[in-house]
Design an enzyme around this catalytic site. Structure first.
Site, PDB file in Angstrom:
ATOM      1  N   ARG A 152      -4.362 -19.392   3.745  1.00  0.00           N
ATOM      2  CA  ARG A 152      -3.150 -19.213   4.544  1.00  0.00           C
ATOM      3  C   ARG A 152      -3.453 -18.621   5.901  1.00  0.00           C
ATOM      4  O   ARG A 152      -2.557 -18.471   6.713  1.00  0.00           O
ATOM      5  CB  ARG A 152      -2.227 -18.266   3.791  1.00  0.00           C
ATOM      6  CG  ARG A 152      -0.830 -18.841   3.538  1.00  0.00           C
ATOM      7  CD  ARG A 152      -0.099 -17.850   2.726  1.00  0.00           C
ATOM      8  NE  ARG A 152       1.273 -18.058   2.493  1.00  0.00           N
ATOM      9  CZ  ARG A 152       1.787 -18.560   1.366  1.00  0.00           C
ATOM     10  NH1 ARG A 152       0.989 -19.007   0.433  1.00  0.00           N
ATOM     11  NH2 ARG A 152       3.077 -18.597   1.215  1.00  0.00           N
TER      12      ARG A 152
ATOM     13  N   ARG B   5       9.346 -15.162   5.864  1.00  0.00           N
ATOM     14  CA  ARG B   5       8.194 -15.946   5.381  1.00  0.00           C
ATOM     15  C   ARG B   5       7.925 -17.126   6.308  1.00  0.00           C
ATOM     16  O   ARG B   5       6.770 -17.469   6.562  1.00  0.00           O
ATOM     17  CB  ARG B   5       8.451 -16.437   3.953  1.00  0.00           C
ATOM     18  CG  ARG B   5       8.305 -15.321   2.935  1.00  0.00           C
ATOM     19  CD  ARG B   5       8.891 -15.703   1.596  1.00  0.00           C
ATOM     20  NE  ARG B   5       8.228 -16.843   0.998  1.00  0.00           N
ATOM     21  CZ  ARG B   5       8.854 -17.755   0.244  1.00  0.00           C
ATOM     22  NH1 ARG B   5      10.141 -17.664   0.025  1.00  0.00           N
ATOM     23  NH2 ARG B   5       8.176 -18.727  -0.277  1.00  0.00           N
TER      24      ARG B   5
HETATM   25  P1  AMP Z   1       4.115 -18.790  -2.147  1.00  0.00           P
HETATM   26  O1  AMP Z   1       4.573 -18.936  -3.550  1.00  0.00           O
HETATM   27  O2  AMP Z   1       2.897 -19.621  -1.837  1.00  0.00           O
HETATM   28  O3  AMP Z   1       5.219 -19.012  -1.135  1.00  0.00           O
HETATM   29  O4  AMP Z   1       3.634 -17.271  -1.976  1.00  0.00           O
HETATM   30  C1  AMP Z   1       4.547 -16.195  -2.164  1.00  0.00           C
HETATM   31  C2  AMP Z   1       4.024 -14.952  -1.471  1.00  0.00           C
HETATM   32  O5  AMP Z   1       2.758 -14.585  -2.014  1.00  0.00           O
HETATM   33  C3  AMP Z   1       3.786 -15.092   0.019  1.00  0.00           C
HETATM   34  O6  AMP Z   1       4.959 -14.893   0.778  1.00  0.00           O
HETATM   35  C4  AMP Z   1       2.738 -14.007   0.262  1.00  0.00           C
HETATM   36  O7  AMP Z   1       3.339 -12.722   0.262  1.00  0.00           O
HETATM   37  C5  AMP Z   1       1.886 -14.098  -0.996  1.00  0.00           C
HETATM   38  N1  AMP Z   1       0.751 -15.045  -0.853  1.00  0.00           N
HETATM   39  C6  AMP Z   1       0.553 -16.214  -1.536  1.00  0.00           C
HETATM   40  N2  AMP Z   1      -0.588 -16.804  -1.163  1.00  0.00           N
HETATM   41  C7  AMP Z   1      -1.138 -16.016  -0.203  1.00  0.00           C
HETATM   42  C8  AMP Z   1      -2.308 -16.090   0.594  1.00  0.00           C
HETATM   43  N3  AMP Z   1      -3.167 -17.130   0.492  1.00  0.00           N
HETATM   44  N4  AMP Z   1      -2.541 -15.088   1.478  1.00  0.00           N
HETATM   45  C9  AMP Z   1      -1.706 -14.045   1.599  1.00  0.00           C
HETATM   46  N5  AMP Z   1      -0.575 -13.913   0.889  1.00  0.00           N
HETATM   47  C10 AMP Z   1      -0.278 -14.881  -0.012  1.00  0.00           C
END
Ligand code: AMP
Length: 229
Positions: A93, A176
């Protein structure tokens, strides 16, 4: 000749459809779907030390620090089921995470085959996040308007209870998306320069996008097979 490992990185904003597409591809490709968000949510649900740390960032819509994420995902990728490849969703990310992933794969003589970029407009992303419901049991993703479950609030696949993610609520969802455009969008250039990026219009029907991804993966597989050993 045995098939070469297939590492695919799906990129796109929250709500672009990465999880939905990865779940469809997982079985067909025979490689695991690794969702960094799902791994963190599991840690939060279990109340582990990682879960407690991650929650403090996730609740605000901020990114969990790179060193934590890099360790978590590289450990997961070193497991036996990932030796034939993996479908990465939500990681990397940041450019730092992308570099760490490239280095870890390179140490084993492996490379990323393809980076599909699911492109969706900001208005659509907000609309998708606000209508998104997820199965507590198998993580299947629904949208109450565009992809509703057959039975109200129950998963079509496993009958599990559907819930709305807290970070899909409007203020956190907006944050986000801001974080995505500031910190994750630079990855698009990173992978474009590496010649791996393929833009995919993510505003079409789920099945249409799925078919395009399958054909991109097929092409990437063919060109990898033709690479020198
Ligand atoms: P997601 O389900 O991919 O939208 O991830 C939910 C949350 O998890 C994000 O808003 C971040 O807080 C955290 N997160 C997930 N993947 C990452 C990553 N590769 N790097 C940093 N934070 C992450």
């Amino acid at each position: 000749m045995g098939e070469r490992p297939l590492y695919i990185v799906l990129i796109g904003a929250p709500g672009a459809g990465k999880g939905t597409q990865a779940a469809l591809l997982e079985e067909e490709l025979g490689i695991p779907h690794i969702s960094s968000g799902d791994m963190l949510r599991e840690a939060v649900a279990k109340g582990t030390e990682l879960g407690r740390l991650a929650k403090s960032y996730m609740d605000k819509g901020e990114l969990v620090p790179d060193e934590v994420m890099i360790k978590l995902i590289l450990e997961r990728l070193s497991m036996a089921d990932c030796q034939k490849g993996a479908l990465l969703d939500g990681f990397p990310r940041t450019p730092e995470q992308a570099k760490a992933l490239d280095e870890a794969l390179a140490k084993e003589g492996k490379t990323i085959a393809l980076v599909p970029y699911l492109k969706v407009s900001l208005d659509k992303l907000l609309e998708r996040l606000s209508g998104r419901w997820i199965c507590r049991n198998c993580q299947a993703v629904y949208h109450m308007v565009y992809n509703p479950p057959k039975d109200d609030k129950r998963c079509d696949i496993c009958g599990g209870e559907l819930y709305q993610r807290e970070d899909d609520r409007p203020e956190t969802a907006r944050r986000r998306l801001e974080v995505y455009f500031a910190q994750t969008a630079p990855l698009i250039e990173y992978y474009r320069k590496a010649g791996l990026l393929r833009e995919v219009d993510g505003e079409r029907a789920i099945e249409e996008i799925h078919q395009e991804l399958r054909s991109l993966i097929e092409k990437a597989r063919e060109s990898k097979q033709n690479d020198c050993p």
